[in-house]
Design a protein around this motif. Sequence first.
Motif, PDB file in Angstrom:
ATOM      1  N   SER A 239       0.808  -1.224   0.000  1.00  0.00           N
ATOM      2  CA  SER A 239       0.000   0.000   0.000  1.00  0.00           C
ATOM      3  C   SER A 239       0.836   1.266   0.000  1.00  0.00           C
ATOM      4  CB  SER A 239      -0.895   0.008   1.256  1.00  0.00           C
ATOM      5  OG  SER A 239      -0.088   0.060   2.427  1.00  0.00           O
ATOM      6  N   SER A 240       2.147   1.140   0.264  1.00  0.00           N
ATOM      7  CA  SER A 240       2.984   2.341   0.399  1.00  0.00           C
ATOM      8  C   SER A 240       4.215   2.243  -0.476  1.00  0.00           C
ATOM      9  CB  SER A 240       3.441   2.491   1.858  1.00  0.00           C
ATOM     10  OG  SER A 240       4.367   1.465   2.174  1.00  0.00           O
ATOM     11  N   GLY A 241       4.730   3.390  -0.866  1.00  0.00           N
ATOM     12  CA  GLY A 241       5.988   3.419  -1.600  1.00  0.00           C
ATOM     13  C   GLY A 241       7.135   2.899  -0.742  1.00  0.00           C
ATOM     14  N   TYR A 265      -5.231   0.780  -4.128  1.00  0.00           N
ATOM     15  CA  TYR A 265      -4.002   1.529  -3.833  1.00  0.00           C
ATOM     16  C   TYR A 265      -3.461   2.248  -5.068  1.00  0.00           C
ATOM     17  CZ  TYR A 265      -4.478  -1.442   0.210  1.00  0.00           C
ATOM     18  OH  TYR A 265      -4.987  -2.089   1.299  1.00  0.00           O
ATOM     19  N   LEU A 266      -3.795   1.732  -6.230  1.00  0.00           N
ATOM     20  CA  LEU A 266      -3.324   2.356  -7.480  1.00  0.00           C
ATOM     21  C   LEU A 266      -4.247   3.479  -7.945  1.00  0.00           C
ATOM     22  CD1 LEU A 266      -2.260  -0.862  -9.451  1.00  0.00           C
ATOM     23  CD2 LEU A 266      -0.735   0.898  -8.527  1.00  0.00           C
ATOM     24  N   LYS A 289      -1.414  10.539  -2.017  1.00  0.00           N
ATOM     25  CA  LYS A 289      -1.131  10.436  -3.451  1.00  0.00           C
ATOM     26  C   LYS A 289       0.321  10.039  -3.752  1.00  0.00           C
ATOM     27  CE  LYS A 289      -2.349  11.625  -7.847  1.00  0.00           C
ATOM     28  NZ  LYS A 289      -1.171  11.206  -8.554  1.00  0.00           N
ATOM     29  N   VAL A 290       1.269  10.505  -2.928  1.00  0.00           N
ATOM     30  CA  VAL A 290       2.682  10.201  -3.189  1.00  0.00           C
ATOM     31  C   VAL A 290       2.913   8.679  -3.193  1.00  0.00           C
ATOM     32  CG1 VAL A 290       3.250  10.584  -0.741  1.00  0.00           C
ATOM     33  CG2 VAL A 290       5.072  10.634  -2.440  1.00  0.00           C
ATOM     34  N   HIS A 291       2.192   7.964  -2.355  1.00  0.00           N
ATOM     35  CA  HIS A 291       2.331   6.503  -2.338  1.00  0.00           C
ATOM     36  C   HIS A 291       1.757   5.890  -3.609  1.00  0.00           C
ATOM     37  CE1 HIS A 291       3.999   6.291   1.634  1.00  0.00           C
ATOM     38  NE2 HIS A 291       3.116   7.203   2.020  1.00  0.00           N
ATOM     39  N   LEU A 295       3.739   3.503  -6.136  1.00  0.00           N
ATOM     40  CA  LEU A 295       3.272   2.145  -6.455  1.00  0.00           C
ATOM     41  C   LEU A 295       3.225   1.933  -7.968  1.00  0.00           C
ATOM     42  CD1 LEU A 295       0.468   1.636  -3.778  1.00  0.00           C
ATOM     43  CD2 LEU A 295       2.733   0.576  -3.838  1.00  0.00           C
ATOM     44  N   TRP A 296       2.833   2.966  -8.710  1.00  0.00           N
ATOM     45  CA  TRP A 296       2.851   2.844 -10.180  1.00  0.00           C
ATOM     46  C   TRP A 296       4.279   2.640 -10.685  1.00  0.00           C
ATOM     47  CZ3 TRP A 296      -0.690   1.603 -13.621  1.00  0.00           C
ATOM     48  CH2 TRP A 296      -2.043   1.782 -13.293  1.00  0.00           C
ATOM     49  N   VAL A 297       5.244   3.284 -10.035  1.00  0.00           N
ATOM     50  CA  VAL A 297       6.643   3.046 -10.403  1.00  0.00           C
ATOM     51  C   VAL A 297       7.004   1.581 -10.115  1.00  0.00           C
ATOM     52  CG1 VAL A 297       9.063   3.639  -9.908  1.00  0.00           C
ATOM     53  CG2 VAL A 297       7.336   5.458 -10.066  1.00  0.00           C
TER      54      VAL A 297
END
Length: 472
Positions: A239-241, A265-266, A289-291, A295-297
């Motif tokens: 769920s988190s970066g 989460y995405l 949003k930063v997470h 996550l997309w990365v």
Amino acid sequence: MLVDLVIRNATIVSSEAMFVGSIAIRDGVIVAIGLDETMPDSMESLDARGRYVLPGAIDAHVHFREPGFSHKETWESGTASAAMGGVTTVFEMPNTRPPTRDLETLNLKLKAASSAYVDFGIYGLLGEDNLDQLENLIEGGVAAFKCFMGNTFANLPSPPTGAILEGFEIIAKHGYRIALHAENASIMARRQLALQACGRCDPLAHLAARPPVVAVEAVSRAAILAEWTGARIHILHVSSGDELRPIREAKQRGVDITAETCPHYLLLDEKAYTEKGSLVRVNPPVREKVHQDQLWVGVQDRTIDMIATDHAPHSKEEKHNDDIWGADCGFTGVETQMPLMLTQVAKGRLSLMDYVRMTSTAPARAFGLFPRKGALLPGSDADIVVIDMDREGAVDEAVLQSLGPSTPFHQYPIKGVPVHTLVRGRFVMKDRKLVTAARGHGLNVRRVQQMPTPAPRNLEHTTAAITGKDRA
Ligand code: DOR
Ligand code: ZN
């Protein structure tokens, strides 16, 4: 050769390739794939011109609630949702009542699962009290194990680290994958008490109780135990970066670790708490949003291997509560994943081949089902979804099969919809209609499971070895 069905002139998509062609199916298995003029004669044919044909999705994370909480979901309603959502195999979680903790409770679950429309694997529980049952669960037909490091629905206690290590030692010898709800129970419990003590019961208090360190600590600990024992692990619902770093590092060290994230989460961020209130409460929480961006990365660089749903239905009453601590966690997902994620494909955020890899091929590989499942190859099970990428609409909880259809994605605009689903060559959804005669068609995937040779490590240090109780 006369075959049962040929699906004609579709764009066939695997994780490796995309081409226009046809697929021939006999006795539930793909027997030919190629240009239409090379297809054998068939009893039936389906014109799929302009449509895409994908291997059915394998959702490695669903909660179907039966036995014990059948008002939330049943195997029948949950797998009907799967069929309507283009999902041909599900892996079901052990936090039912009773939990799937030994042979007796596994058999209760298998009995409930006899109504399934789609194929399924069953997770056995790895808990402190059932370490002596893990090998019985393997013999009885579980597909994998689940360990709740953080407490969640049905209040299963999170095992202390010593018990988790012993569980890993036992399971590593058999090569079965262990899925982890990687959240640190102690940090969360203390935060929640502190928030409650100062009167916080608003939706965002749920997020405040579970900062990323909760997950980072648990992911890192699980990776260390897996590295020590040689156990294969799967990190559920990233769920988190912040979790990406320990996952990447573990992969680099050679730990057999896979990771999933979920559409919520995405696609959602902290604004959802204001817009949707307690409906969005889920463990782990939807974050800032930063997470989402990180996550997309992680999806693009393949740190995250798969997309699953954490399908966790509850009734409307259980989801809506002005006191956030009183709202049940999780929401329906198995039927909405495909349209939500195909919409991202339509937007160019993910290729269709990457979508197939993340929702079908990767879970099949991770859980020992490939290439019987997760592939469109001669000899593979004919688990197939036909999709219409031009079809637009919106998620509508009124038409979902789930008994707990409340979702924060209600009215979310979609483009790309599954129109037919086949499980081992049989239609379970046809022209957007559930094929009710296919109730009970689903089988336990243990029948096709082939785990690679296990590589347990440090066997001389296991509790069993030092107490002389090693069975091997
Ligand atoms: O929000 C959640 N609900 N997260 C989980 O991990 C479990 C699930 C449930 O069973 O309701
Ligand atoms: Zn879950």
